[in-house]
Design an enzyme around this catalytic site. Structure first.
Site, PDB file in Angstrom:
ATOM      1  N   ARG A  41       7.794 -16.167 -11.616  1.00  0.00           N
ATOM      2  CA  ARG A  41       7.912 -14.725 -11.896  1.00  0.00           C
ATOM      3  C   ARG A  41       8.329 -13.925 -10.672  1.00  0.00           C
ATOM      4  O   ARG A  41       8.777 -12.788 -10.787  1.00  0.00           O
ATOM      5  CB  ARG A  41       6.602 -14.184 -12.486  1.00  0.00           C
ATOM      6  N   ASN A  95       2.702 -11.836 -18.128  1.00  0.00           N
ATOM      7  CA  ASN A  95       3.437 -12.106 -16.884  1.00  0.00           C
ATOM      8  C   ASN A  95       3.451 -13.614 -16.627  1.00  0.00           C
ATOM      9  O   ASN A  95       4.494 -14.220 -16.379  1.00  0.00           O
ATOM     10  CB  ASN A  95       2.774 -11.411 -15.690  1.00  0.00           C
ATOM     11  N   ASP A  96       2.254 -14.207 -16.696  1.00  0.00           N
ATOM     12  CA  ASP A  96       2.197 -15.647 -16.464  1.00  0.00           C
ATOM     13  C   ASP A  96       2.673 -16.430 -17.678  1.00  0.00           C
ATOM     14  O   ASP A  96       3.346 -17.448 -17.539  1.00  0.00           O
ATOM     15  CB  ASP A  96       0.768 -16.068 -16.093  1.00  0.00           C
ATOM     16  N   CYS A 129      -2.420  -7.708 -21.697  1.00  0.00           N
ATOM     17  CA  CYS A 129      -2.606  -7.001 -20.422  1.00  0.00           C
ATOM     18  C   CYS A 129      -1.464  -7.281 -19.450  1.00  0.00           C
ATOM     19  O   CYS A 129      -1.468  -6.799 -18.326  1.00  0.00           O
ATOM     20  CB  CYS A 129      -3.946  -7.361 -19.781  1.00  0.00           C
ATOM     21  N   ARG A 145      -8.623  -6.595 -12.109  1.00  0.00           N
ATOM     22  CA  ARG A 145      -8.178  -7.758 -11.325  1.00  0.00           C
ATOM     23  C   ARG A 145      -9.138  -7.887 -10.151  1.00  0.00           C
ATOM     24  O   ARG A 145      -8.915  -7.339  -9.081  1.00  0.00           O
ATOM     25  CB  ARG A 145      -6.750  -7.550 -10.829  1.00  0.00           C
ATOM     26  N   HIS A 190       0.820  -1.209   0.000  1.00  0.00           N
ATOM     27  CA  HIS A 190       0.000   0.000   0.000  1.00  0.00           C
ATOM     28  C   HIS A 190       0.850   1.253   0.000  1.00  0.00           C
ATOM     29  O   HIS A 190       0.463   2.280  -0.543  1.00  0.00           O
ATOM     30  CB  HIS A 190      -0.943  -0.011   1.211  1.00  0.00           C
ATOM     31  N   GLU A 232      -2.533 -17.134 -20.951  1.00  0.00           N
ATOM     32  CA  GLU A 232      -1.367 -17.015 -20.069  1.00  0.00           C
ATOM     33  C   GLU A 232      -0.761 -18.369 -19.754  1.00  0.00           C
ATOM     34  O   GLU A 232       0.239 -18.464 -19.067  1.00  0.00           O
ATOM     35  CB  GLU A 232      -1.722 -16.247 -18.792  1.00  0.00           C
ATOM     36  N   ARG A 252     -12.124  -9.533 -14.981  1.00  0.00           N
ATOM     37  CA  ARG A 252     -11.544 -10.877 -14.916  1.00  0.00           C
ATOM     38  C   ARG A 252     -12.071 -11.552 -13.662  1.00  0.00           C
ATOM     39  O   ARG A 252     -12.054 -10.954 -12.582  1.00  0.00           O
ATOM     40  CB  ARG A 252     -10.022 -10.788 -14.863  1.00  0.00           C
TER      41      ARG A 252
HETATM   42  C1  PEP Z   1      -0.570 -11.772 -16.472  1.00  0.00           C
HETATM   43  O1  PEP Z   1      -0.368 -12.902 -16.042  1.00  0.00           O
HETATM   44  O2  PEP Z   1       0.121 -11.244 -17.367  1.00  0.00           O
HETATM   45  C2  PEP Z   1      -1.657 -10.959 -15.919  1.00  0.00           C
HETATM   46  C3  PEP Z   1      -1.983  -9.801 -16.462  1.00  0.00           C
HETATM   47  O3  PEP Z   1      -2.297 -11.439 -14.829  1.00  0.00           O
HETATM   48  P1  PEP Z   1      -1.712 -11.309 -13.316  1.00  0.00           P
HETATM   49  O4  PEP Z   1      -0.464 -10.480 -13.402  1.00  0.00           O
HETATM   50  O5  PEP Z   1      -2.794 -10.701 -12.520  1.00  0.00           O
HETATM   51  O6  PEP Z   1      -1.460 -12.738 -12.979  1.00  0.00           O
HETATM   52 MG    MG Z   2      -1.880 -13.878 -14.781  1.00  0.00          MG
END
Ligand code: PEP
Ligand code: MG
Length: 857
Positions: free
Chosen positions: A750, A739-740, A787, A586, A479, A716, A623
């Site tokens: 990650r 990211n995933d 995203c 999210r 935060h 992902e 999502r």
């Molecule tokens: C991702 O995995 O790229 C994603 C946008 O979802 P999160 O980062 O919330 O897992």
């Molecule tokens: Mg993800």
């Protein structure tokens, strides 16, 4: 629970147990598990099973059946508890491989089928298949005569028992009962056979009757079966009740041992009640350290450069006494009053922040206020008050217990919430003790350095003096980091601990974008930084001036630029920053920081407000809940997994616990009437998962009688990318979660402190999956967004355009700059760049080939 209605016939002295399984008998002492081998659960025998059905070894009644199906107890008419435990460490299988054929209360005859099990599965997933048959109340048995050799189920004798004469009814004329404080069970799989046996054995060392209570159920704490019958899970609250001569000693000895997990592995560390010191176990994973004595490395928490001098911020420890001076009621009144006062303070703070149009900051303190109502927190505090503890001690124990629990989760997001809890806890403690709120006046141009800054510290910070801050704890999702970003102050989290040793006044440069703190810069360095800052400010102003214009390439190709958000506060910023909608809400953020799941109506209200904040023309992609893996929820216990990222995560949880997903889908469908709402499922790997989720959505839609909504998936998991052509037939759109996708493609966590720098979405393997996904989607007229983090990375933007991505969902502050960057690009050049990047071999090569357009700034 132990059934006490069974008559105890003390005249029958011999019991013969018949083999519940076929196979060779193994002496209990040879079982490779000390809890059984040392007869802590009870004396008995073990069988190495050759068949797959556990049968009743005697006539009796089923008095306990573990929810995971791996253990069952048959109690004989004489009251002898025959506990059978299939395999070792099988509680962790959570029921997979076991099918119970009976239920508690059933009367069974020797040879009746009790549990079917899949021996292959258990043998390959648990420590051993050895099945133990033990007498849980062994104190009632005078002699055990175990047999040996090979036995056949339902036919051969395995154990002859002679019972002790007379009844062992517990004495009930105890003088007075001593009760422990509430204890939160830290064991990841609750009080299963092993910790239950440890507790029973410890309890047996006392003459006093010891009982364990969960909710309104009680059980004899000296009986493994009775304890297991309470089905005490992780995080459950229990109390111990002892009656008799040494009752005090029993409670005093057993209470801390229960808090610590009775020797089970993986327990949340016990709280350090009298101290604010952060447990070593709660420190974040080690971060890279710099070799350069003048450079300290941390994590980028809020972008920007700041030049200034170090100012160390320390929280002084509040002195408290453990024992109450007044009676428990007086202490409770004091605590309630302090909590009420804290609530009023927080309300005033929120009102002030709303007045300053800082809704996002106000929301953080609203969350603090909610923490004050947490029933668990209050329960722990009140139960300590009842034990004669002071209000200060009881309150401190309650919030440090919870904060330590959160901090020990290997999840930066939740660990960060621990800081919030300590902050609000400290606020109440200050009110209780009347201690002066700390005020440390920073000099002008201060760069604050602290182990941890609380949201309260940041909110009361004098903006005219503070240029930036860095903390040794916390991460980019804390935060404090969120506050720093909203205050537009550069911040670095997780900085090397040597930062705490820097003397006040040390000249430094803080780079919130790179996550570094540079010591003793030269005057030239400082001039250069000041010039860069001025250039950045001019650029930012220019970008903001045209943020509302569309993002169209020089050759006329329009890209949709939308934002990633976590809730209403961020949604409200989207239009002002030129965001064309929300590409990723999210929704898990609405589920965090609370002790119960939000109801359908609550979710509906939030989604509706977000849709309304965006207006009728900006799309809102919600999502569905993406928890599990690194994002656990306190009220949704997901048993510990070896590989949580490969376990029950995202949509898998929603399909496994349909009530959660259905509730959310109903809320989303209802909110769709108030905006351009779309739904998106996370972590989809199999077509069947998408089909099941869509079927649920359709059922709820029909029930509500509302219009269908566009339904997409996160791409992902590499399987979804590879099968994009098949998914594109059944999904309305894709949003690539790089990211995933990157972590699963490279098989690199990650969040791994060492590997994370290599988890680069510009790795050609990931780019190839993106290219493949886009091609498959476009062939079927479906659009594709990105995203994941690389959508906000200026080096990646031209590549993503070149790969044919239609929408970029980026972090909010980058919306104006990404849009501005797009306006400087030629699409055909982006396509050439992408084609070339796909032929390269490493992420570094790709990065070298696509220089950062803003690097010079
Ligand atoms: C991702 O995995 O790229 C994603 C946008 O979802 P999160 O980062 O919330 O897992
Ligand atoms: Mg993800």
């Amino acid at each position: 629970m132990m059934n006490t209605s069974i008559p105890r016939d003390s005249s029958t002295v011999n019991i013969t147990l018949i083999a519940p399984l076929s196979g060779p008998l193994v002496p209990i002492e040879r079982v490779p598990d000390p809890v059984f081998a040392q007869k802590m659960v009870g004396d008995g025998i073990s069988i190495d099973p050759l068949d797959q059905c556990l049968r009743a070894p005697c006539n009796g009644e089923i008095t306990q059946l573990h929810p995971a199906g791996h253990a069952v107890t048959v109690t004989t008419p004489q009251g002898i508890e025959v506990l059978m435990h299939i395999g070792l460490d099988t509680v962790g299988l959570k029921g997979t491989g076991f099918t119970a054929r009976v239920q508690p209360g059933d009367a069974v005859q020797t040879g009746d089928a009790l549990i079917d099990f899949d021996a292959d599965y258990i043998a390959t997933h648990a420590k051993s298949l050895l099945t133990q048959i033990v007498i849980a109340n062994s104190e009632r048995v005078a002699t055990f005569a175990p047999r040996s050799g090979q036995v056949s189920a339902g036919r051969d004798v395995i154990l002859d028992l002679t019972l002790t004469g007379g009844s062992v009814e517990e004495t009930t004329d105890m003088v007075k009962a001593i009760t422990s404080e509430a204890i939160v069970i830290p064991n990841p799989t609750g009080l299963h056979a092993r910790p239950a046996a440890v507790l029973a054995n410890l309890a047996k060392k006392f003459k006093a009757e010891v009982r364990i209570q969960k909710g309104d159920q009680q059980a004899n704490a000296k009986s493994v079966v009775a304890i297991m019958g309470l089905e005490i899970g992780h995080g459950d609250k229990v109390t111990l009740i002892a009656k008799g001569d040494d009752a005090d000693a029993a409670i005093e000895t057993l209470t801390p041992l229960l808090w610590e997990g009775l020797g089970d592995e993986g327990c949340t560390p016990a709280p350090a009640p009298a101290s604010f010191e952060v447990s070593v176990n709660s420190a974040p994973a080690p971060r890279p350290r710099s070799e350069n004595p003048n450079l300290l490395i941390g994590v980028a928490a809020s972008p920007g450069l700041a030049v200034g001098e170090v100012f160390q911020v320390r929280h002084t420890e509040i002195q408290i006494s453990e024992t109450a001076e007044g009676d428990p009621q007086r202490e409770r009144d004091r605590l309630d009053q302090a909590i009420d006062q804290a609530r009023i303070q927080l309300e005033a703070l929120q009102a002030r922040l709303h007045g300053e149009r800082a809704a996002d900051k106000a929301a953080i303190f609203a969350a603090h206020q909610e923490l004050l109502d947490d029933p668990d927190l209050l329960d722990i505090a009140y139960s300590a008050l009842a034990k004669g503890k002071s209000a200060e001690f009881a309150w401190q124990r309650a919030f440090t217990t919870h904060a330590d629990r959160l901090a020990s989760l290997r999840n930066e997001l939740l660990a960060a919430r621990a800081n919030d809890l300590r902050d609000v806890g400290r606020r109440v403690l200050t009110l209780l003790t009347g201690a002066e709120p700390e005020r440390q006046e920073p000099p002008t141009n201060a760069i604050l350095v602290a182990e941890e800054l609380t949201p309260s510290d940041t909110a009361s910070m004098d903006r005219s003096k503070v240029r930036g801050f860095c903390t040794t704890l916390g991460g980019a999702t804390s935060h404090v980091a969120i506050l720093a970003r909203s205050l537009d102050i550069p911040a670095v989290a997780g900085i090397e601990p040597r930062a705490l040793e820097l003397p006040n006044g040390t000249p430094v440069i803080l780079d919130g974008g790179k996550g570094t703190l540079r010591l003793n810069p030269t005057p030239e360095d400082i001039t250069r930084i000041r010039e860069t800052q001025e250039r950045l400010a001019v650029r930012r102003q220019a970008e903001m001036a045209v943020a509302h214009e569309p993002a169209i390439t020089l050759d006329g190709h329009r890209m949709e630029v939308v934002g990633n958000i976590g809730g209403l506060a961020e949604a409200e910023q989207v239009p002002g920053l030129g965001g064309e909608g929300v590409g990723l809400l999210r929704s898990e953020f609405l589920f965090l920081e609370r002790s119960t799941a939000p109801s359908e109506d609550e979710q509906f209200e939030t989604y509706k407000s977000i849709a309304e904040a965006l207006g009728p023309n900006r799309p809102l992609i919600i999502r569905t809940l993406d928890v599990g893996g690194d994002k656990p929820l306190i009220y949704l216990p997901i048993p510990k997994e070896e590989n949580p990222f490969l376990g029950e995560r995202g949509l898998r949880i929603g399909l496994d616990r349909p009530e959660i997903l259905r509730t959310q889908l109903r809320a989303i469908l209802r909110a769709a009437a108030f905006g351009k709402v779309r739904v998106m499922f996370p972590m989809v790997g199999l077509l069947s998962e998408l089909r099941d989720a869509k079927a649920m959505l359709e059922e709820e839609r029909q029930r509500l009688g509302v219009k269908p909504i566009e339904t997409g998936i996160m791409v992902e998991i590499p399987a979804a990318a590879i099968m994009a052509a098949q998914f594109a037939r059944e999904a309305d759109f894709f949003s690539i979660g790089t990211n995933d996708l990157t972590q699963y493609t490279l098989a690199m966590d990650r969040g791994h402190p060492k590997l994370a720098p290599k988890v680069d979405g510009l790795n050609p393997s990931v780019l190839r999956l993106i290219a493949w996904t886009v091609e498959a989607a476009h062939a079927q007229g479906k659009w594709v967004g990105v995203c994941g983090g690389i959508a906000s990375d200026p080096q990646a933007v031209p590549l993503l355009i070149g790969l044919g991505v239609d929408e970029l969902s980026v972090s909010l502050p980058t919306i104006p700059s990404i849009k501005a960057q797009i306006r400087t690009l030629w699409r055909h050049e982006c396509q050439d760049l992408a084609r070339r990047a796909l032929t390269l071999e490493t992420a570094a090569e790709v990065r070298a080939y696509c220089p950062d357009p803003f690097a010079a700034a």
